[in-house]
Design an enzyme around this catalytic site. Structure first.
Site, PDB file in Angstrom:
ATOM      1  N   CYS A   1      74.445  45.442  82.215  1.00  0.00           N
ATOM      2  CA  CYS A   1      75.105  44.173  82.464  1.00  0.00           C
ATOM      3  C   CYS A   1      76.266  44.421  83.415  1.00  0.00           C
ATOM      4  O   CYS A   1      76.591  45.562  83.739  1.00  0.00           O
ATOM      5  CB  CYS A   1      75.616  43.552  81.159  1.00  0.00           C
ATOM      6  SG  CYS A   1      74.329  43.192  79.942  1.00  0.00           S
TER       7      CYS A   1
ATOM      8  N   LEU B   1      71.996  41.194  81.475  1.00  0.00           N
ATOM      9  CA  LEU B   1      70.618  41.648  81.423  1.00  0.00           C
ATOM     10  C   LEU B   1      70.253  41.667  79.948  1.00  0.00           C
ATOM     11  O   LEU B   1      70.756  42.499  79.187  1.00  0.00           O
ATOM     12  CB  LEU B   1      70.463  43.034  82.044  1.00  0.00           C
ATOM     13  CG  LEU B   1      69.050  43.632  82.018  1.00  0.00           C
ATOM     14  CD1 LEU B   1      68.088  42.794  82.856  1.00  0.00           C
ATOM     15  CD2 LEU B   1      69.061  45.075  82.514  1.00  0.00           C
TER      16      LEU B   1
ATOM     17  N   VAL C   1      68.776  43.105  74.010  1.00  0.00           N
ATOM     18  CA  VAL C   1      68.801  42.957  72.551  1.00  0.00           C
ATOM     19  C   VAL C   1      69.376  41.581  72.198  1.00  0.00           C
ATOM     20  O   VAL C   1      70.396  41.172  72.767  1.00  0.00           O
ATOM     21  CB  VAL C   1      69.651  44.071  71.899  1.00  0.00           C
ATOM     22  CG1 VAL C   1      69.742  43.869  70.393  1.00  0.00           C
ATOM     23  CG2 VAL C   1      69.061  45.445  72.227  1.00  0.00           C
TER      24      VAL C   1
ATOM     25  N   ASN D   1      79.422  46.396  78.585  1.00  0.00           N
ATOM     26  CA  ASN D   1      78.164  46.771  79.222  1.00  0.00           C
ATOM     27  C   ASN D   1      77.711  48.052  78.549  1.00  0.00           C
ATOM     28  O   ASN D   1      78.419  49.058  78.600  1.00  0.00           O
ATOM     29  CB  ASN D   1      78.385  46.993  80.724  1.00  0.00           C
ATOM     30  CG  ASN D   1      77.218  47.685  81.420  1.00  0.00           C
ATOM     31  OD1 ASN D   1      77.413  48.444  82.360  1.00  0.00           O
ATOM     32  ND2 ASN D   1      76.000  47.428  80.985  1.00  0.00           N
ATOM     33  N   GLY D   2      76.560  48.033  77.899  1.00  0.00           N
ATOM     34  CA  GLY D   2      76.100  49.258  77.251  1.00  0.00           C
ATOM     35  C   GLY D   2      75.165  48.975  76.100  1.00  0.00           C
ATOM     36  O   GLY D   2      74.681  47.854  75.918  1.00  0.00           O
TER      37      GLY D   2
ATOM     38  N   ASP E   1      73.932  44.346  69.331  1.00  0.00           N
ATOM     39  CA  ASP E   1      74.596  45.606  69.001  1.00  0.00           C
ATOM     40  C   ASP E   1      76.082  45.578  69.331  1.00  0.00           C
ATOM     41  O   ASP E   1      76.889  46.234  68.676  1.00  0.00           O
ATOM     42  CB  ASP E   1      73.924  46.767  69.741  1.00  0.00           C
ATOM     43  CG  ASP E   1      73.817  46.532  71.240  1.00  0.00           C
ATOM     44  OD1 ASP E   1      73.163  45.561  71.639  1.00  0.00           O
ATOM     45  OD2 ASP E   1      74.375  47.323  72.014  1.00  0.00           O
TER      46      ASP E   1
ATOM     47  N   ILE F   1      57.765  59.084  92.716  1.00  0.00           N
ATOM     48  CA  ILE F   1      57.925  58.702  94.117  1.00  0.00           C
ATOM     49  C   ILE F   1      57.881  59.940  94.996  1.00  0.00           C
ATOM     50  O   ILE F   1      58.325  61.022  94.591  1.00  0.00           O
ATOM     51  CB  ILE F   1      59.245  57.920  94.328  1.00  0.00           C
ATOM     52  CG1 ILE F   1      59.303  57.329  95.746  1.00  0.00           C
ATOM     53  CG2 ILE F   1      60.466  58.786  94.046  1.00  0.00           C
ATOM     54  CD1 ILE F   1      60.405  56.285  95.922  1.00  0.00           C
TER      55      ILE F   1
ATOM     56  N   THR G   1      75.218  64.668  98.717  1.00  0.00           N
ATOM     57  CA  THR G   1      74.225  64.970  97.681  1.00  0.00           C
ATOM     58  C   THR G   1      73.792  63.710  96.945  1.00  0.00           C
ATOM     59  O   THR G   1      72.598  63.465  96.721  1.00  0.00           O
ATOM     60  CB  THR G   1      74.799  65.968  96.659  1.00  0.00           C
ATOM     61  OG1 THR G   1      75.290  67.101  97.343  1.00  0.00           O
ATOM     62  CG2 THR G   1      73.754  66.385  95.654  1.00  0.00           C
TER      63      THR G   1
ATOM     64  N   ARG H   1      71.662  61.324  99.229  1.00  0.00           N
ATOM     65  CA  ARG H   1      70.289  61.834  99.413  1.00  0.00           C
ATOM     66  C   ARG H   1      69.434  61.591  98.178  1.00  0.00           C
ATOM     67  O   ARG H   1      68.316  61.079  98.253  1.00  0.00           O
ATOM     68  CB  ARG H   1      70.327  63.326  99.700  1.00  0.00           C
ATOM     69  CG  ARG H   1      70.734  63.719 101.086  1.00  0.00           C
ATOM     70  CD  ARG H   1      70.633  65.232 101.176  1.00  0.00           C
ATOM     71  NE  ARG H   1      71.198  65.769 102.402  1.00  0.00           N
ATOM     72  CZ  ARG H   1      71.355  67.069 102.620  1.00  0.00           C
ATOM     73  NH1 ARG H   1      70.981  67.948 101.703  1.00  0.00           N
ATOM     74  NH2 ARG H   1      71.878  67.482 103.761  1.00  0.00           N
TER      75      ARG H   1
ATOM     76  N   SER I   1      65.248  58.388  81.711  1.00  0.00           N
ATOM     77  CA  SER I   1      65.329  59.350  82.810  1.00  0.00           C
ATOM     78  C   SER I   1      65.967  60.646  82.319  1.00  0.00           C
ATOM     79  O   SER I   1      66.502  60.716  81.215  1.00  0.00           O
ATOM     80  CB  SER I   1      66.136  58.747  83.967  1.00  0.00           C
ATOM     81  OG  SER I   1      66.049  59.548  85.124  1.00  0.00           O
ATOM     82  N   GLY I   2      65.907  61.682  83.168  1.00  0.00           N
ATOM     83  CA  GLY I   2      66.304  63.029  82.744  1.00  0.00           C
ATOM     84  C   GLY I   2      67.659  63.489  83.228  1.00  0.00           C
ATOM     85  O   GLY I   2      67.953  64.683  83.198  1.00  0.00           O
TER      86      GLY I   2
END
Length: 565
Positions: A2, A50, A53, A75-76, A97, A284, A334, A337, A360-361
């Protein structure tokens, strides 16, 4: 994801400031609210939602009839909100939440609230009974927050700096747009000025959590004497806790260790939780045989996901540069890119699927010493110190990239490796066992903890580190080389030679860096401090290019493992 925005002690009618709030509308595409604070005529909240919940009752600012003096936007995601309700017998009025923040604050104050939140967050909380205002941010700064406090008592707070750039302020008032530091909250008093308007005064800043300390809240993981079991259980629990969503969830899948492991755990835990829709995965690359595309294809087949491959051209990357820098609010080479691929894949997800929540990691390389340059660390103590340093600065680089590239397209990113319990435990393991050596690859303990469990293919589990901006291209020509081909003719040699005169802070050392800096300076004038230093590998000599492929050790590691399609 959000977007939060607030103006307190405004010098003009708050409705004249609302256009600034719309600068972050991309973060919350589902609905918007602008609300003045009752009896605080020059104070207001703005919120772009967004909905993830409690779609019906989750709009903000949140206020409760039993505590009407507390106004809160955030936001979270607070993953333990149900556990908090049970533990403290909170009487929730919604299924959102975020309501837990108000109950925690009412019960024990702001420090108590922050220390009990299991999740990622940036918040603004106004207590009109005490005339106090607070803003704060989670320990790694996974959710962003900026502030602006003028010399005459106007405070602005926003998820992104662009929402504060053009506020209408008293001429001549001094101010600086700054980060709200991760793991801290700030306290302000909101007092009545002589003209019967509210003005704001800074009172204190408090660090409520250090990344090396286990969290104060309860976690459903019991540590034992087995390091590998503790790693496995804590990371699995991290993924499990993040399955909190009423919107479709998916995974970014580069085919490297980190994203593959998170995807594997997410798919397994989602099935256990009764989530029966196909999990969508996204990779990608600049060709169907780029290293990331090939590896991700194998993982997706192994996990039976609904897999999407996004192919982009060098021109697609070039065309996105300005939009990427605008989203990121940084000129770090960095970060820019690595953000190009992530920005393009997020755009694809938004335009072609109904997936909204993305796993994601990010964070594994910092917590687990995954960068190639850790092989060059002088000793385990310096490697540990470097790991702590880059973890604390994640919000400037990889966390910034992860949040902004996805939020730019109205998506919500979740990063299990930055779970406070998992990361603090991993960092507590003896330093000598975490450093990579000639006989032990990077992130050895993490890999070993999931070895032979068939969560992901074993050759992927042991695949060497590949930087995202390198892996999306080919081994013959990396993305940064394509960017150089385009940028170098556009920057004059004399401009680069005289760069120190124009940019004394973090002077660009390459034409690529100069090109990015020019765009940043146009979009965010006077904001060079947003990038306090440039991300570069340590212990590698006089390195000016951050790509892992420019490091000698890269070739040695990549001779070890080959991944077949």
């Amino acid at each position: 994801m959000c977007g939060i925005w607030g103006i307190f002690g405004s010098d003009v009618d708050c409705h004249e400031q609302v256009q600034c709030c719309f600068k972050i509308a991309h973060r919350g595409p589902d609905c918007f609210r602008f609300e003045n604070v009752n009896h605080y005529q020059n104070c207001a909240f703005g919120f772009h939602r967004l909905a993830i919940v409690d779609d019906l009752n989750g709009m903000q600012p949140i206020r409760l009839v039993s505590m009407p003096h507390i106004w809160m936007i955030y936001n979270g995601e607070i993953y333990n909100y149900k556990q908090l309700q049970a533990k403290y017998n909170f009487d929730y009025l919604t299924n959102c939440d975020g309501e837990s923040l108000i109950h925690l604050y009412n019960k024990g104050g702001i420090d108590f609230m922050c220390k009990n939140l299991y999740g990622v967050f940036a918040f603004i909380l106004l207590d009109t009974k005490e005339n106090k205002l607070y803003c704060g941010r989670d320990s790694f700064g996974v959710r962003p927050a900026f502030k602006l406090l003028t010399s005459n008592g106007t405070l602005g707070i926003c998820s992104e700096a662009k929402g504060l750039l053009n506020l209408k302020l008293v001429s001549g008032s001094k101010f600086k747009i700054e980060f709200v530091d991760p793991g801290t909250f700030e306290e302000y008093s909101v007092h009545l000025a002589s003209n019967n308007e509210r003005k704001v005064k800074f009172e204190r800043k408090f660090k409520f959590h250090d990344i090396t300390h286990l969290p104060a809240y309860d976690v459903d993981v019991k540590l034992n004497d087995s390091v590998l079991e503790n790693i496995r259980n804590s990371l699995t629990n991290s993924v499990k806790m993040r399955l909190m969503s009423q919107r479709r969830m998916g995974c970014l899948l580069s085919g490297g260790l980190d994203s593959s492991l998170i995807t594997g755990l997410m798919v397994h835990e989602a099935r256990k939780a009764g989530i029966n829709y196909p999990i969508q995965t996204f990779s990608i690359g600049m060709g169907h045989e780029s290293p990331d595309i090939v590896a991700a294809r194998r993982v997706a087949k192994h996990l039976n996901t609904e897999h999407h491959e996004i192919i982009f051209t060098p021109q697609d990357a070039i065309n996105s540069i300005r939009d990427v820098i605008k989203a990121l609010e940084t000129f770090d080479v960095t970060t820019i890119r690595a953000s190009i691929g992530m920005y393009l894949i997020s755009k694809y997800i938004k335009e072609n699927t109904d997936t909204v929540v993305i796993f994601s990691g990010e964070g594994s390389d910092e917590v687990c010493q995954g960068y190639i340059y850790f092989y060059k660390a002088p000793n385990e103590s310096e490697a540990h110190a470097e790991s702590i340093r880059i973890c604390n600065d994640l919000y400037l680089f990889d966390v910034c990239r992860a949040d902004r590239t996805t939020a730019a397209h109205g998506l919500e990113l979740r990063v299990p490796f930055l779970d406070h319990f998992f990361s603090s435990y991993y960092l507590s393991i003896p330093a000598k066992d975490r450093i990579p050596t000639e006989n032990r690859c990077e992130k050895y303990l993490l890999r070993k903890a999931f070895d032979d469990l068939n969560i992901i293919p074993n050759d992927i589990l042991w695949r060497p580190k590949e930087a995202f901006s390198d892996g999306v291209a080919s081994k013959k020509k990396s993305l940064f080389e394509h960017l150089h081909d385009h940028i170098n003719p556009l920057v004059k040699d004399e401009d680069l030679m005289n760069a120190a005169n124009k940019y004394p802070l973090n002077t660009p050392l390459t034409k690529e860096a100069y090109f990015y800096r020019e765009i940043f300076n146009e979009l965010f004038p006077g904001c060079d401090h947003f990038t306090p230093y440039m991300w570069l590998p340590r212990w590698c000599g006089n390195v000016v290019d951050p790509s892992a492929r420019t490091l000698k050790h890269y070739d040695n590691r990549h001779n070890a493992v080959q991944v077949e399609a």
